[in-house]
Enzyme design. Structure first.
Site, PDB file in Angstrom:
ATOM      1  N   HIS A 119     -10.272   2.444  -0.640  1.00 51.69           N
ATOM      2  CA  HIS A 119     -10.466   2.010   0.747  1.00 51.69           C
ATOM      3  C   HIS A 119     -11.248   0.707   0.714  1.00 51.69           C
ATOM      4  O   HIS A 119     -12.286   0.555   1.355  1.00 51.69           O
ATOM      5  CB  HIS A 119     -11.180   3.093   1.560  1.00 51.69           C
ATOM      6  CG  HIS A 119     -10.442   3.460   2.803  1.00 51.69           C
ATOM      7  ND1 HIS A 119     -11.032   3.639   4.024  1.00 51.69           N
ATOM      8  CD2 HIS A 119      -9.114   3.664   3.022  1.00 51.69           C
ATOM      9  CE1 HIS A 119     -10.126   3.943   4.933  1.00 51.69           C
ATOM     10  NE2 HIS A 119      -8.952   3.968   4.348  1.00 51.69           N
TER      11      HIS A 119
ATOM     12  N   HIS B  66       0.819  -1.211   0.000  1.00 53.70           N
ATOM     13  CA  HIS B  66       0.000   0.000   0.000  1.00 53.70           C
ATOM     14  C   HIS B  66       0.855   1.265   0.000  1.00 53.70           C
ATOM     15  O   HIS B  66       0.500   2.259  -0.632  1.00 53.70           O
ATOM     16  CB  HIS B  66      -0.920  -0.010   1.224  1.00 53.70           C
ATOM     17  CG  HIS B  66      -1.989   1.025   1.188  1.00 53.70           C
ATOM     18  ND1 HIS B  66      -3.113   0.919   0.396  1.00 53.70           N
ATOM     19  CD2 HIS B  66      -2.120   2.200   1.841  1.00 53.70           C
ATOM     20  CE1 HIS B  66      -3.883   1.967   0.566  1.00 53.70           C
ATOM     21  NE2 HIS B  66      -3.301   2.762   1.442  1.00 53.70           N
TER      22      HIS B  66
END
Length: 729
Positions: A100, A54
């Site tokens: 998300h 990420h």
């Protein structure tokens, strides 16, 4: 003796505790090599989040490098919190999209809400005031109750945060497919406007300058959120609910206003949102970009409860926080500002002239790491791809039942109106929204001017799965067409690359091919990539999502006067621009009738996209058109029905296409609605009918004729999603 009880260096090594944090054996050994010793617990945690997929893009960096990132309008590209593009008159538009996904799968309301909050802070950290929000969502089919619950939770989360903070949600897209069962995609985009001389960067420089923390007090929420976002979703993921952050839009609003005031202070050196990996990423990235060191005094960090350890402080992803670097001696000016806005703040460190990232709690050192090792020395993995086996058999559409197919497609949630969902979003707050969610791109006026910013967000996952290279080109071209359809000049784009595990050869090949196609489209369409996000490991129980690159694109409308009567009426004629072929591979009709994706559709012609796009844009700006619609999912017949239902107008058309071609999804097509008394000067445009004031939708071709009441089409189309959701509390 340490104030905090944590695993020892020996325990970390012998029990391989670093693996639980996301580091491989090889990565742990590399950390030891960088430090010249074995790392302690806090240091392992810091490396694990900064080297997570990420944060480090360790599997995707090679693909990101191929994207064009510069252009005539680009002021700031990838590397900062968001991209910045010039719109003239010393003004710029700031925008970015973020994912998300994993948090929303576990806790849909908070996952979506904090996704919105995070992307807003990215825009604000550049110094821009947000003007609108967009979102791209994917869920499993709504026949499954769990998918209904996820959808309702995500939509409530998006609306709950955006409505409270006072930023309109003006556009988006939602699709449903069983490949997203258990792994929804929640991609949030924010657009803001700024004057050139107010653009900020996330940098820490100037020896002795102070580091200021502002926002919510640090808690234990979201610890290892970045690592969690870099893993497959499994049955154990539910136990990681604490990794999901909690949003507070009311504090978010205060923080936004305080930040926008702070950027007017000349003493501000740099500013960055505390997003993924929290205080760790914001502080270490600012130091790396400034070529400086940092020393943080963690006993000064505002905390929600006593006993929070340095490890927890550094890895917490508590929301609504910013990190600032300010000139030494001016700290009180900023602290007073934040107190005025009722925000917690504190001086927590200083910039050093070393290359070290040093963390202290009182007099104890909890980390001493070379700054650049966190930002630039994460491993980069180049793997081998492998072409998947394509289904190349031809499907037969020769005996398609037009009426039955039309009615079934119209009410599938992917095609059905999203009005029921969008009405939960505030679309008008700020009073600058010109075109609201529905059929077209968002258009928001730049306050105090006659200009507007158009924005869109799009994805074409079935096509990317079908043919990744062509599908990659297609998703960029779709966003381009959607901006053209409101008369905007496309300027630049942001992307969110949502894929499965790159460690699977087929998935890795999808990344290779689709990003190559996207890059080529960006070059030809002159829409450089100025920001973006990568979300990998989107898999549940071993099943990957469709490869879903999502493109957010912005465009400029220099003068909005033509939009004052950009609204279709009865008597306006309908024209089709673009050739229709037998293109069914990846289409909605293929999914409806055959289920699987077939490897069949023709390559997209990017040069033709540019030529047609310019012609259509000029037509709109000249005042000839009252509406333009790209021909998208479901094909021409569905597109005509959507126009008719949305505006409540009758429609009569005669089309020289086969029954099957009414549902073809050939790319590069537009429906142009031309005002009475106006002439359309596009050579390849074909007149196919007109809008009426009769409650009748009638489309005929050589084989069939479909006749339906517009009111019934509208009721079915607008009510389909609400009907699906009536089975869940």
């Amino acid at each position: 003796m340490s104030k905090f009880i944590e695993p020892s260096i020996e325990e970390i090594k012998l029990e391989k505790l670093y693996q639980d944090m996301g580091l491989s054996d090889a990565e742990y050994n590399k950390v030891c090599e960088i430090l010249g010793r074995e790392p302690n617990f806090t240091e392992v945690g810091i490396f694990s989040v900064m080297w997570s997929e990420h944060c480090s893009y360790k599997h995707s960096k090679p693909f990101l490098k191929q994207f064009p990132t510069t252009g005539e309008h680009v002021l700031m590209g990838p590397g900062e919190g968001a991209g910045v593009v010039d719109i003239g008159d010393n003004q710029a538009v700031v925008f970015k999209v973020e994912s998300h996904n994993h948090p929303s799968a576990i806790e849909p309301y908070q996952g979506a809400a904090t996704g919105v909050g995070g992307i807003i802070r990215d825009i604000v950290s550049i110094g821009a005031r947000p003007i609108n929000l967009l979102n791209s969502l994917r869920f499993g089919e709504l026949s499954v109750k769990q998918n209904q619950r996820l959808l309702k939770g995500v939509v409530r989360g998006i609306g709950g945060y955006g409505n409270c903070i006072g930023i309109p949600t003006t556009a988006g897209e939602i699709e449903f497919d069983d490949r997203y069962d258990g792994n929804p995609l929640v991609n949030a985009m924010c657009v803001g406007v700024i004057d050139h001389d107010m653009i900020q960067k996330g940098t820490a420089k100037g020896e002795g300058n102070s580091v200021i923390y502002v926002g919510l007090k640090t808690g234990r929420d979201g610890i290892h959120g970045a690592t969690f976002a870099s893993e497959e979703l499994t049955e154990e993921s539910e136990s990681k609910r604490p990794s999901v952050q909690i949003g507070d839009p009311f504090v978010g609003k205060k923080l936004m206003e305080a930040t926008l005031e702070a950027i007017t202070f000349d003493e501000l050196v740099g500013i960055q949102d505390m997003g993924a990996a929290g205080l760790t990423s914001s502080s270490s990235e600012m130091a790396a970009k400034g070529g400086s060191g940092l020393e943080l005094h963690l006993d000064q960090v505002p905390t929600r409860e006593p006993g929070i350890s340095p490890y927890e402080m550094m890895l917490s992803e508590t929301q609504e926080r910013m990190l600032l670097v300010v000139e030494k001696g001016t700290e009180q000016k900023f602290l007073d500002l934040f107190e005025k806005h009722e925000l917690d703040s504190a001086v927590i460190g200083e910039v050093t002239n070393t290359d070290r990232f040093v963390l202290k709690y009182e007099d104890e050192v909890f980390a001493d790491i070379p700054v650049q090792s966190l930002a630039d020395e994460a491993p980069v993995y180049v793997l081998e791809g492998e072409e998947k086996e394509y289904n190349t058999s031809k499907n037969d559409y020769s005996s398609i039942n037009v009426e039955e197919t039309f009615k079934k497609l119209l009410i599938h949630p992917t095609i059905a109106s999203k009005h029921y969902l969008y009405e939960q979003y505030d679309q008008q707050v700020g009073a600058n929204t010109i075109i609201k969610p529905g059929l077209q791109s968002s258009v928001v006026r730049v306050e105090g001017t006659n200009k507007a910013v158009a924005s869109t967000i799009d994805g074409e996952a079935r096509y990317v799965f079908n043919q990744p290279y062509e599908g990659g080109k297609m998703v960029v071209a779709e966003a381009y067409r959607n901006l053209i359809a409101v008369g905007a000049t496309p300027l630049a784009m942001t992307d969110c690359l949502n894929y499965g595990s790159p460690e699977k050869k087929e998935i890795y090949q999808q990344l290779i091919d689709s990003t190559k196609g996207m890059s080529e489209a960006c070059e030809v369409l002159k829409t450089p990539v100025v920001s973006g996000n990568v979300s990998l490991y989107n898999e549940t129980r071993g099943t990957s999502i469709f490869p879903t690159p999502v493109v957010g694109m912005v465009g400029l409308i220099e003068d909005i006067d033509y939009l004052k009567d950009f609204h279709p009426e009865a008597g306006h004629k309908l024209y089709l621009v673009g050739e229709t072929r037998d293109d069914f591979g990846g289409s909605q009709v293929e999914k409806l009738l055959y289920g699987k994706v077939n490897h069949e559709f023709e390559a997209i012609d990017l040069s033709d996209e540019v030529n047609k796009g310019e012609a259509v844009k000029n037509t709109i700006r000249s005042g000839v058109a009252s509406h333009v619609q790209t021909v998208g999912k479901g094909g021409l017949l569905i597109t005509l029905a959507r126009i008719s239902a949305h505006y409540g107008l009758g429609l009569e058309a005669s089309i020289d296409l086969s029954d099957a071609q009414l549902f073809s999804e050939t790319q590069g097509r537009y429906i142009i609605v031309v005002k009475e008394g106006q002439t359309l000067n596009i050579d390849e445009a074909i007149e196919i009918g007109q809008l009426t004031d009769v409650d009748e939708f009638k489309v005929t071709n050589a084989q069939s004729s479909i006749v339906e009441k517009v009111s019934e089409i509208k009721e079915s189309w607008e009510g389909a999603i609400a009907q699906c959701l009536t089975t869940v509390d």
